[in-house]
Every structure is written in structure tokens, then in C-alpha cells.
Design an enzyme around this catalytic site. Structure first.
Site, mmCIF file in Angstrom:
data_model
loop_
_atom_site.group_PDB
_atom_site.id
_atom_site.type_symbol
_atom_site.label_atom_id
_atom_site.label_comp_id
_atom_site.label_asym_id
_atom_site.label_seq_id
_atom_site.Cartn_x
_atom_site.Cartn_y
_atom_site.Cartn_z
ATOM 1 N N ASP A 29 -12.760 -52.737 22.718
ATOM 2 C CA ASP A 29 -14.188 -52.823 22.380
ATOM 3 C C ASP A 29 -14.583 -54.177 21.775
ATOM 4 O OD1 ASP A 29 -12.909 -52.349 19.988
ATOM 5 O OD2 ASP A 29 -14.122 -50.603 19.420
ATOM 6 N N LYS A 80 -19.184 -50.605 21.240
ATOM 7 C CA LYS A 80 -19.134 -52.009 21.602
ATOM 8 C C LYS A 80 -18.180 -52.146 22.778
ATOM 9 C CE LYS A 80 -15.921 -53.240 17.819
ATOM 10 N NZ LYS A 80 -16.040 -52.283 16.724
HETATM 11 C C1 VG1 Z 1 -14.122 -53.613 10.922
HETATM 12 C C2 VG1 Z 1 -15.277 -54.536 11.237
HETATM 13 C C3 VG1 Z 1 -16.463 -53.741 11.733
HETATM 14 C C4 VG1 Z 1 -16.046 -52.892 12.939
HETATM 15 C C5 VG1 Z 1 -14.853 -52.035 12.573
HETATM 16 C C6 VG1 Z 1 -14.311 -51.263 13.755
HETATM 17 O O1 VG1 Z 1 -14.477 -52.738 9.884
HETATM 18 O O2 VG1 Z 1 -15.628 -55.297 10.117
HETATM 19 O O3 VG1 Z 1 -17.506 -54.611 12.053
HETATM 20 O O4 VG1 Z 1 -17.101 -52.071 13.357
HETATM 21 O O5 VG1 Z 1 -13.789 -52.853 12.081
HETATM 22 O O6 VG1 Z 1 -13.938 -52.110 14.797
HETATM 23 P P1 VG1 Z 1 -14.065 -52.974 8.335
HETATM 24 O O7 VG1 Z 1 -14.579 -51.778 7.601
HETATM 25 O O8 VG1 Z 1 -12.578 -53.115 8.314
HETATM 26 O O9 VG1 Z 1 -14.720 -54.255 7.933
HETATM 27 V V1 VG1 Z 1 -12.721 -51.647 15.849
HETATM 28 O O10 VG1 Z 1 -12.592 -52.749 17.013
HETATM 29 O O11 VG1 Z 1 -11.626 -51.207 14.796
HETATM 30 O O12 VG1 Z 1 -13.193 -50.148 16.505
HETATM 31 CO CO CO Z 2 -11.569 -52.020 18.589
#
Ligand code: VG1
Ligand code: CO
Length: 544
Positions: free
Chosen positions: A282, A377
Site C-alpha cells: 500500500d 492506500k
Molecule cells: C504509520 C504511518 C501512517 C500509516 C500507518 C500504516 O503509522 O505514520 O501514516 O497510515 O503507518 O501504514 P504510525 O502510527 O506508526 O505513525 V502501513 O503501510 O503500516 O499499513
Molecule cells: Co503498508
């Protein structure tokens, strides 16, 4: 076939984070840990009994074993039909596509996304709702509540399903349809973009690209779409064979972890275009020859050029970005006259805006962008968007970005991550910041004056859901910002993210080294946050 009802006791730590429940593999393999969470999904989502489910994962270690458990539990809980990606594989965007196309009652995606995989690494599970998107907070909270009171789970005593044979089979009363993980998604992409134009670009012989699948899920997707359908030369996709441990790497498409592809864009023999995606497909990173496109700029450029793309030729209804994402897209929205929403971090907050047609495009600074074509995404979608744009414009990636800066100004942007902190130290930084919020406005730091300081909260304009404590924002004059927030996807200690942004509209100052431009804000972040003092770290562990 016999259904067992097994007694169990609740685990206290099954509250989903930014994107599902993520823990070490060993935690998921503890007695009943996975089973409890799956039963909590099945218990709290009434449509699933008698309904249908999409199931698949990013292929990381324990994917196949978890799929067998979930199939047997779904059958025992009255799910009528499961649509399963062959081999138990589905990228996150492909799963979203399948939920929507087949109008299922939801989907279960197994992934810890960009976190490393393998026996000692991470695993994850996420429920997506019938719109194809990650469950909103109300749903994840209902699942969590159920995990706190669970006393039993149901599972079918059955032979394992042969995950690798396409076609339909029966598991107890439940139908399992094993499908090709790529074809529906590839068909969706061909309807959005001008594949003929991209084919011509590759056929011209003047354009060289590589895509790094990082031994994760996008290998088969990228091979089929880029090499087979669009005629990119064989070998365009590198690290294209999915591995349970992602080849020992960290499947996070950024300048640090995807350095292999970055190298190919540098030097005299540099390629024209490069991209990478993460564990579950994604995320995306976009690179040109000697040029890195920040995800925030990529989103802004997509918003500014969307009408050149077939699916968006009628214009955008609006756009959205997560709060820490740079305000570059806001400027595009203002100039072109559509709405721009600022949401908390995590794709689940875009769902209602997309469903209600308030927005067409959205994105996050964390290498994620997408549109109303699905509710996740979508890494390859972003790559195809750029390819389509390059096929039309026939200029370099750098030229497109620099032109955008001249037209709209440049939002210099960087993110500093402090990983693996002691959770109390990290909470201490946030608390220290919270205590200063009232008195910061008006304070001067060199050329920067604080205009506002708050803790971000969001009220969903569609259903009124309120989400608070979504990160500390410190805004300065002329659009500069520092944002502090704690990650919700890690599995060890705490990760503090510091997001820095400053705006430059003078074309003569739009090509300066990023570290130099950011240095004053980095110093201010340290002064206000006391990060070094409170965590013992003299610098971030990752800069993106
Ligand atoms: C991170 C990113 C966030 C994104 C999430 C999942 O979260 O900052 O923007 O949506 O990962 O992405 P965090 O809480 O660690 O900042 V993925 O590619 O793990 O589905
Ligand atoms: Co991801």
C-alpha cells in the site's frame, strides 16, 4: 465435520493501533492469541455469519498457518463464503478491491505492513469493512471490547485447505473460492490509467525504470502489470519474489531501507524512474534520475495534474491529507478551488470522506497515496499515476516537481523518527509538550514566531465521530510547522515521530539542501521537546 468450542481467557493487549493489531510472531503464536482476536471480529461484526469475507495476507512468516486457522474459524462461525488469494496472498489494495467488487461483508488482511517479517519479527491482522476500507475506530473499539470479555472460540476440526490450487472447495458448510490475487486488481488499474500511452513510453526505448518489490507482496503484481501488460523490459521488477522474511530486509520504501533502488537512480548511468513498495503493497516511493519525490509533494502533484488521468478527467471533488503530511496539497486545492481536509494519521479516517464523495484523492507523508478507486492506500496505483503522467508530459521527474514548486511554492519537508524508545521517556516528551501549549503562541525562535500550538483533534464531518490526542502541532508564521506524535504501529517500546515543514515561494531558494533548510526547525524542535534530554538520544534513528 465437527466444530470444537474451546474455552479461552482474554488478553489485555489486543487493542488495534493505527492499522490493525501488530505484535511479534511469537505473541500471535501463543495459545489462542490469534484465535481470540479472530473470534472477537466474528462476534462483533454481525454480517459475517451467513455472509462473505475476503481473506489474504502479505506472505510474511506465519501467513499460511494463520490463514488455515482463520478459515477453520470462519467455517465454524457460519461464514458462507471466503474469497481467498492463491497461496494466502493478497496485497492490501487488492484485498480492498476484492471486497468492493464482490460486495462482501468485509475482509481480513494479514500484514504488519512495512515492519520486518520472520520468526523473530512482526505479524499483524486487520479487519476491513464492506466499503473495502480499514475498520473505523468505532469498529476496532467494538472488536477490542469483545477481546476483553471473550471466554470461548469456535473452530472446525478439518483438514488443511490446499491454498495453492485455484478454484472452489468446501470447508464444512463454507465455500472457499481460491482466486488469482492479481487479476482483478490489474483489471481495475487498466480502467483508471491510459495503458496504451504507458506502453508507448516503454516502447520508445528512451525510458528506463526499475521497481523494487523488496521481496514483499507487490512482486507478482508489478511483474504482471509493468512487464507483461505494459511491456516494460524483463528485469524491470527487482526483488520480485515474495519471501517470508522479505529476504531479511525491512520492507519500507524510503531512502534508508530501499537504498538498493535509490542507488540505481544515481550516477552517470542513472535510470529515469524508480519506485518501491512496502510489505503489503500500500506504500510507494517515487524517484527520478538523481531525484527523490517526497510523498507530500507527490500527493500535491497528483492533485494538480489529476485531470490528465483518464479516471479523474472530470476533476476532483476534494482532497485530504493526514495532519502531519505537508501542506503542499492544501495550496493546490486553494488555487484549483476544491476542498482540502486534514485528518488524523491512518487511512481509516479517509473512508467516510471517500464514501460521501467529498474527496477523490488522499495521502499521507508516510509514503501512502490513493483515490476513490478503493479504500486503502495503493502503492502500484501511485507508480502507475506517475508513469501515466510521464508518458503524457515526456519530461523528467525532476522537471515535473521543480515546475510544481515554481507554480505553487515548495514545502520543504522531513520526518525524524526516534525508534525503540522507553515508552515512559516518549510519553514524557509528549507530556512536556502538552504542558507548554498554552504559553507557546507568540514566542519567538530566531526568525520563527509561534502562531498556534495545540493537540490535534478531529471530528468526522460525515458521522460526527470525534478523535482526540492525535499529535501535537506547533505552527509558525508563513506556514512552517513542527508536529510531534507517537507511532501506533510499532511492536517494541515507543517510536516518537517529529515532522518538520517550512514553506519557500522564492524560486531561487527552492533547490537548497534539505538538511540546511531544516536545521533551524530541528533546533527548535529540540528546544521545545527536550528530546535528547528526555530520551538520551542525540539524534533520530531514521530520517525520511
Ligand atoms: C504509520 C504511518 C501512517 C500509516 C500507518 C500504516 O503509522 O505514520 O501514516 O497510515 O503507518 O501504514 P504510525 O502510527 O506508526 O505513525 V502501513 O503501510 O503500516 O499499513
Ligand atoms: Co503498508
Amino acid at each position: 465435520m465437527h466444530i470444537s468450542t474451546c474455552s479461552t481467557r482474554p488478553f489485555k493487549d489486543q487493542r488495534p493501533g493505527t492499522s490493525g493489531l501488530r505484535k511479534k510472531v511469537a505473541t500471535f503464536q501463543r495459545d489462542n492469541y490469534l484465535e481470540n482476536f479472530v473470534q472477537a471480529i466474528l462476534d462483533s461484526q454481525p454480517g459475517l455469519s451467513g455472509g462473505s469475507l475476503v481473506l489474504g495476507g502479505d506472505g510474511r512468516y506465519f501467513n499460511r498457518g494463520a490463514i488455515q486457522i482463520i478459515l477453520a474459524m470462519a467455517a465454524a462461525n457460519g461464514v458462507a463464503r471466503v474469497i481467498l488469494g492463491r497461496g494466502g496472498l493478497l496485497s492490501t489494495p487488492a484485498a480492498s478491491c476484492l471486497i468492493r467488487k464482490n460486495q462482501t461483508n468485509g475482509g481480513i488482511i494479514l500484514s504488519a505492513s512495512h515492519n520486518p517479517g520472520g520468526p523473530g519479527q512482526d505479524f499483524g491482522i486487520k479487519f476491513n469493512t464492506p466499503n473495502g476500507g480499514p475498520a473505523p475506530e468505532a469498529v476496532t473499539e467494538a472488536i477490542y471490547r469483545r477481546t476483553r470479555e471473550i471466554t470461548q472460540f469456535r473452530i472446525l476440526d478439518a483438514e488443511s485447505v490446499d491454498l495453492d490450487s485455484m478454484g472452489s472447495c468446501q470447508l464444512g458448510e463454507m465455500l472457499v473460492d481460491i482466486i488469482d490475487p492479481v487479476s482483478d486488481y490489474a483489471e481495475l488499474m487498466s480502467g483508471i490509467f491510459d495503458f496504451d500511452a504507458i506502453r508507448e513510453l516503454f516502447a520508445s526505448g528512451e525510458f528506463r525504470m526499475r521497481f523494487d518489490a523488496m521481496h514483499a507482496i507487490t512482486g507478482p503484481y508489478a511483474r504482471q502489470i509493468l512487464e507483461e501488460m505494459l511491456g516494460a523490459e524483463a528485469g524491470t521488477v527487482i526483488n520480485g519474489v515474495p519471501r517470508e522474511d522479505f529476504g531479511g530486509g525491512h520492507p519500507d520504501p524510503n531512502l534508508v531501507h530501499a537504498h538498493e533502488i535509490v542507488e540505481l537512480t544515481r550516477g552517470v548511468d542513472a535510470i529515469d524512474f524508480a519506485a518501491a513498495s512496502d510489505g503489503d503493497g500500500d506504500r510507494n516511493m517515487i524517484l527520478g534520475r538523481n531525484f527523490f519525490v517526497t510523498p507530500s509533494d507527490s500527493l500535491a502533484i497528483m492533485a494538480a495534474t489529476a485531470t490528465m488521468i483518464k479516471a479523474y478527467s472530470n476533476g476532483l471533488t476534494g482532497v485530504a491529507r493526514s495532519m502531519p503530511t505537508s501542506q503542499a496539497v492544501d495550496r493546490v486545492a486553494r488555487v484549483l478551488g476544491f476542498d482540502c481536509y486534514e485528518t488524523p494519521t491512518g487511512w481509516k479516517y479517509f473512508g467516510n470522506l471517500l464514501d460521501s464523495n467529498r474527496i477523490t484523492l488522499c495521502g499521507e507523508e508516510s509514503f501512502g497515496s490513493g483515490s476513490n478507486h478503493i479504500r486503502e492506500k495503493d502503492g502500484l496505483w501511485a507508480v502507475l499515476f506517475w508513469l501515466n503522467l510521464l508518458a503524457i508530459r515526456r519530461v523528467s521527474v525532476a522537471d515535473i516537481v521543480r515546475q510544481h514548486w515554481r507554480d505553487y511554492g515548495r514545502n520543504y519537508y522531513t520526518r525524524h523518527d526516534y525508534e525503540g524508545l522507553d515508552a515512559r521517556d516518549a510519553a514524557g516528551v509528549v507530556q512536556h509538550l502538552q504542558q507548554q501549549l498554552d504559553r507557546l503562541p507568540g514566542t519567538r525562535y530566531g526568525h520563527f514566531t509561534v502562531e498556534f500550538a495545540d493537540e490535534f483533534a478531529y471530528t468526522d464531518p460525515v458521522d460526527g465521530t470525534h478523535s482526540s490526542h492525535q499529535g501535537i502541532r506547533i505552527g509558525f508564521s508563513k506556514g512552517s510547522r513542527i508536529v510531534f506524535r507517537l507511532s501506533g504501529t510499532g511492536t517494541e517500546g515507543a517510536t516518537l515521530r517529529v515532522y518538520l515543514e517550512t514553506y519557500e515561494d522564492n524560486p531561487d531558494k527552492q533547490d537548497l539542501p534539505i538538511a540546511e533548510v531544516m536545521a533551524p526547525l530541528v533546533a527548535i524542535a529540540e528546544q521545545i521537546g527536550e528530546i535528547a534530554k528526555r530520551t538520551g538520544r542525540d539524534g533520530p534513528s531514521v530520517i525520511t
